[in-house]
Scaffold this motif. Structure first.
Motif, PDB file in Angstrom:
ATOM      1  N   GLY A   1       0.808  -1.215   0.000  1.00  0.00           N
ATOM      2  CA  GLY A   1       0.000   0.000   0.000  1.00  0.00           C
ATOM      3  C   GLY A   1       0.840   1.263   0.000  1.00  0.00           C
ATOM      4  O   GLY A   1       2.075   1.213   0.048  1.00  0.00           O
ATOM      5  N   THR A   2       0.147   2.379  -0.027  1.00  0.00           N
ATOM      6  CA  THR A   2       0.831   3.674  -0.100  1.00  0.00           C
ATOM      7  C   THR A   2       0.480   4.588   1.072  1.00  0.00           C
ATOM      8  O   THR A   2       0.591   5.809   0.957  1.00  0.00           O
ATOM      9  N   ASP A   3       0.074   4.007   2.178  1.00  0.00           N
ATOM     10  CA  ASP A   3      -0.197   4.828   3.367  1.00  0.00           C
ATOM     11  C   ASP A   3       1.093   5.522   3.791  1.00  0.00           C
ATOM     12  O   ASP A   3       2.173   4.932   3.754  1.00  0.00           O
ATOM     13  N   GLY A   4       0.954   6.769   4.199  1.00  0.00           N
ATOM     14  CA  GLY A   4       2.101   7.502   4.722  1.00  0.00           C
ATOM     15  C   GLY A   4       2.955   8.185   3.670  1.00  0.00           C
ATOM     16  O   GLY A   4       3.985   8.765   3.998  1.00  0.00           O
ATOM     17  N   ILE A   5       2.543   8.117   2.394  1.00  0.00           N
ATOM     18  CA  ILE A   5       3.278   8.844   1.355  1.00  0.00           C
ATOM     19  C   ILE A   5       2.298   9.660   0.524  1.00  0.00           C
ATOM     20  O   ILE A   5       1.174   9.239   0.274  1.00  0.00           O
ATOM     21  N   ALA A   6       2.731  10.853   0.125  1.00  0.00           N
ATOM     22  CA  ALA A   6       1.885  11.735  -0.684  1.00  0.00           C
ATOM     23  C   ALA A   6       2.748  12.481  -1.684  1.00  0.00           C
ATOM     24  O   ALA A   6       3.808  13.009  -1.322  1.00  0.00           O
ATOM     25  N   VAL A   7       2.295  12.515  -2.928  1.00  0.00           N
ATOM     26  CA  VAL A   7       3.041  13.250  -3.947  1.00  0.00           C
ATOM     27  C   VAL A   7       2.980  14.743  -3.632  1.00  0.00           C
ATOM     28  O   VAL A   7       1.959  15.245  -3.149  1.00  0.00           O
ATOM     29  N   ARG A   8       4.083  15.423  -3.850  1.00  0.00           N
ATOM     30  CA  ARG A   8       4.159  16.869  -3.663  1.00  0.00           C
ATOM     31  C   ARG A   8       4.108  17.533  -5.036  1.00  0.00           C
ATOM     32  O   ARG A   8       5.133  17.681  -5.697  1.00  0.00           O
ATOM     33  N   GLU A   9       2.896  17.885  -5.462  1.00  0.00           N
ATOM     34  CA  GLU A   9       2.711  18.495  -6.775  1.00  0.00           C
ATOM     35  C   GLU A   9       3.450  19.825  -6.902  1.00  0.00           C
ATOM     36  O   GLU A   9       3.763  20.248  -8.012  1.00  0.00           O
ATOM     37  N   ASP A  10       3.730  20.466  -5.781  1.00  0.00           N
ATOM     38  CA  ASP A  10       4.393  21.774  -5.783  1.00  0.00           C
ATOM     39  C   ASP A  10       5.906  21.671  -5.916  1.00  0.00           C
ATOM     40  O   ASP A  10       6.581  22.695  -6.062  1.00  0.00           O
ATOM     41  N   LEU A  11       6.463  20.471  -5.884  1.00  0.00           N
ATOM     42  CA  LEU A  11       7.908  20.282  -5.960  1.00  0.00           C
ATOM     43  C   LEU A  11       8.243  19.454  -7.192  1.00  0.00           C
ATOM     44  O   LEU A  11       7.576  18.463  -7.481  1.00  0.00           O
ATOM     45  N   ARG A  12       9.318  19.852  -7.865  1.00  0.00           N
ATOM     46  CA  ARG A  12       9.735  19.122  -9.074  1.00  0.00           C
ATOM     47  C   ARG A  12      11.258  19.159  -9.168  1.00  0.00           C
ATOM     48  O   ARG A  12      11.870  20.224  -9.093  1.00  0.00           O
ATOM     49  N   LEU A  13      11.851  17.989  -9.353  1.00  0.00           N
ATOM     50  CA  LEU A  13      13.296  17.898  -9.546  1.00  0.00           C
ATOM     51  C   LEU A  13      13.618  18.071 -11.019  1.00  0.00           C
ATOM     52  O   LEU A  13      12.938  17.507 -11.877  1.00  0.00           O
ATOM     53  N   GLU A  14      14.655  18.837 -11.305  1.00  0.00           N
ATOM     54  CA  GLU A  14      15.061  19.124 -12.672  1.00  0.00           C
ATOM     55  C   GLU A  14      16.376  18.426 -13.010  1.00  0.00           C
ATOM     56  O   GLU A  14      17.240  18.297 -12.153  1.00  0.00           O
ATOM     57  N   VAL A  15      16.499  18.008 -14.255  1.00  0.00           N
ATOM     58  CA  VAL A  15      17.764  17.476 -14.776  1.00  0.00           C
ATOM     59  C   VAL A  15      18.198  18.435 -15.867  1.00  0.00           C
ATOM     60  O   VAL A  15      17.433  18.694 -16.801  1.00  0.00           O
ATOM     61  N   GLU A  16      19.379  18.976 -15.745  1.00  0.00           N
ATOM     62  CA  GLU A  16      19.856  19.930 -16.770  1.00  0.00           C
ATOM     63  C   GLU A  16      20.940  19.324 -17.605  1.00  0.00           C
ATOM     64  O   GLU A  16      21.663  18.488 -17.253  1.00  0.00           O
TER      65      GLU A  16
END
Length: 189
Positions: free
Chosen positions: A174-189
């Motif tokens: 299951g995925t209890d205890g985890i939530a996606v953070r739509e406001d954060l994004r990792l970038e690869v340059e």
């Protein structure tokens, strides 16, 4: 545009002529101390700047409750990075530890203690190892939603060697205890 190397091509080391296969590796990133997002982003950049490493995908960022951590541990930010590499698994592990050290990771005697940055090798090609300094596949990845869910986002049909499809592993825990953070994004340059 970055070109993803073909995993079936053998790369010859330009100095030694040594033939090294290109392997897919899965790395899990985590941070629950200090500037968590800056640490994750710094790890992605450090991996991308590593010779013989090509970052191919970076998962969404998840905020997760600490697992098996001391009381009072703060939530983590977690992500998964997929790379192609010609580095040996031991050299990739050395690089992961160096990246952690660059972000002042302290290794205490208390297991799963809070950290500024954690860079775990989950799989490196089909390499298996039970050495104390290198355990592959990662011995607890199959129990960790904060590894499986971000990995599933990138490769829903992936399998964890010795444990099966990550989709089935994730469904089982299951995925209890985890939530996606739509406001954060990792970038690869």
């Amino acid at each position: 545009m970055t070109e993803t190397p073909n995993p079936h091509i053998i790369d010859a080391d330009t100095l030694t002529g040594e033939m090294r296969p290109i392997r897919r590796a899965v790395l899990a990133l985590g941070s629950n101390l200090g500037e968590r997002m800056a640490a994750l982003q710094g790890a992605v950049h450090a991996l991308a700047d590593t010779p013989d490493v090509w970052v191919t995908s970076v998962s969404p960022v998840y905020e997760t409750e600490p697992v098996d951590s001391p009381a009072g541990a703060k939530p983590y930010l977690n992500a998964v990075v997929l790379i192609d590499t010609t580095l040996a698994a031991t050299r990739l592990m050395d690089r992961a530890l160096a990246i952690e050290d660059a972000f002042e990771r302290e290794r205490g005697e208390v297991p799963n203690s809070p950290r500024t940055l954690d860079v775990d090798l989950i799989v490196v090609g089909d390499r298996r190892s039970d050495e104390p300094s290198l355990r592959l596949p990662h011995p607890r990845a199959h129990e960790r939603a904060f590894v499986l869910k971000p990995w599933f986002d990138l490769e829903p049909d992936a399998e964890l060697p010795g444990h099966g499809p990550i989709s089935e592993l994730l469904a089982g825990i299951g995925t209890d205890g985890i939530a996606v953070r739509e406001d954060l994004r990792l970038e690869v340059e």
